[in-house]
Design a protein around this motif. Sequence first.
Motif, PDB file in Angstrom:
ATOM      1  N   LEU A  97       0.833  -1.198   0.000  1.00  0.00           N
ATOM      2  CA  LEU A  97       0.000   0.000   0.000  1.00  0.00           C
ATOM      3  C   LEU A  97       0.871   1.252   0.000  1.00  0.00           C
ATOM      4  N   GLN A  98       1.899   1.236   0.791  1.00  0.00           N
ATOM      5  CA  GLN A  98       2.791   2.401   0.876  1.00  0.00           C
ATOM      6  C   GLN A  98       3.520   2.626  -0.450  1.00  0.00           C
ATOM      7  N   ARG A  99       3.954   1.547  -1.084  1.00  0.00           N
ATOM      8  CA  ARG A  99       4.642   1.665  -2.379  1.00  0.00           C
ATOM      9  C   ARG A  99       3.686   2.028  -3.513  1.00  0.00           C
ATOM     10  N   GLY A 100       2.398   1.890  -3.277  1.00  0.00           N
ATOM     11  CA  GLY A 100       1.411   2.141  -4.328  1.00  0.00           C
ATOM     12  C   GLY A 100       1.156   3.602  -4.651  1.00  0.00           C
ATOM     13  N   TRP A 101       1.560   4.518  -3.782  1.00  0.00           N
ATOM     14  CA  TRP A 101       1.293   5.944  -4.025  1.00  0.00           C
ATOM     15  C   TRP A 101       2.043   6.427  -5.257  1.00  0.00           C
ATOM     16  N   THR A 102       1.330   7.129  -6.130  1.00  0.00           N
ATOM     17  CA  THR A 102       1.938   7.686  -7.337  1.00  0.00           C
ATOM     18  C   THR A 102       1.500   9.135  -7.513  1.00  0.00           C
ATOM     19  N   VAL A 103       2.345   9.897  -8.182  1.00  0.00           N
ATOM     20  CA  VAL A 103       2.059  11.287  -8.508  1.00  0.00           C
ATOM     21  C   VAL A 103       2.079  11.411 -10.019  1.00  0.00           C
ATOM     22  N   GLU A 104       1.018  11.954 -10.579  1.00  0.00           N
ATOM     23  CA  GLU A 104       0.956  12.137 -12.026  1.00  0.00           C
ATOM     24  C   GLU A 104       1.474  13.523 -12.392  1.00  0.00           C
ATOM     25  N   ASN A 105       1.603  13.782 -13.663  1.00  0.00           N
ATOM     26  CA  ASN A 105       2.081  15.075 -14.142  1.00  0.00           C
ATOM     27  C   ASN A 105       1.046  16.164 -13.902  1.00  0.00           C
TER      28      ASN A 105
ATOM     29  N   THR B  96      -3.601  21.195 -11.883  1.00  0.00           N
ATOM     30  CA  THR B  96      -4.021  20.022 -11.123  1.00  0.00           C
ATOM     31  C   THR B  96      -2.932  18.968 -11.188  1.00  0.00           C
ATOM     32  N   ILE B  97      -2.719  18.327 -10.054  1.00  0.00           N
ATOM     33  CA  ILE B  97      -1.822  17.178 -10.013  1.00  0.00           C
ATOM     34  C   ILE B  97      -2.560  16.086  -9.245  1.00  0.00           C
ATOM     35  N   THR B  98      -2.502  14.882  -9.737  1.00  0.00           N
ATOM     36  CA  THR B  98      -3.246  13.783  -9.124  1.00  0.00           C
ATOM     37  C   THR B  98      -2.293  12.879  -8.357  1.00  0.00           C
TER      38      THR B  98
END
Length: 139
Positions: free
Chosen positions: A65-73, A82-84
């Motif tokens: 779960l911790q490794r699953g976080w992602t930041v998009e452009n 906006t950044i997701t």
Amino acid sequence: MGNVRFDFGGMLELQQKLSRLTPEKINRFMTECTEELAARLMAKVLPRTPVGQYPRGSGKVGGTLQRGWTVENVVKTGNTYTITIKNPVYYAPYVEYGHRTKNGGIVEGKKMLTISEDEVRQIAGRVLEEKLKKFLEGG
């Protein structure tokens, strides 16, 4: 009647600094601000995300779960940047918001993203003000 005097020197200096700004510089600055806030959010959400603890020899490893976080452009739409930030791990919403168990119990949500977002919102104005001052000094 009294005399009122006002020195507009600072306003003229600000006008000169603003006139040197191009749309490209402004866009780059706004993108950097958005990325800065996203980085601060990630720095808060990662340590709050629980890591599963499994017995030795089970073959399971915690931290998915911790490794699953992602930041998009950054995406610009009109004047909005906006950044997701997302976590596509299928059980992420259950950990965030809580869930019921098979026997009718309730597991409270950890609110790792919700709490982190609230904290970043509280400091966003101050962070952006500092960045704007630096930007105008160098702009």
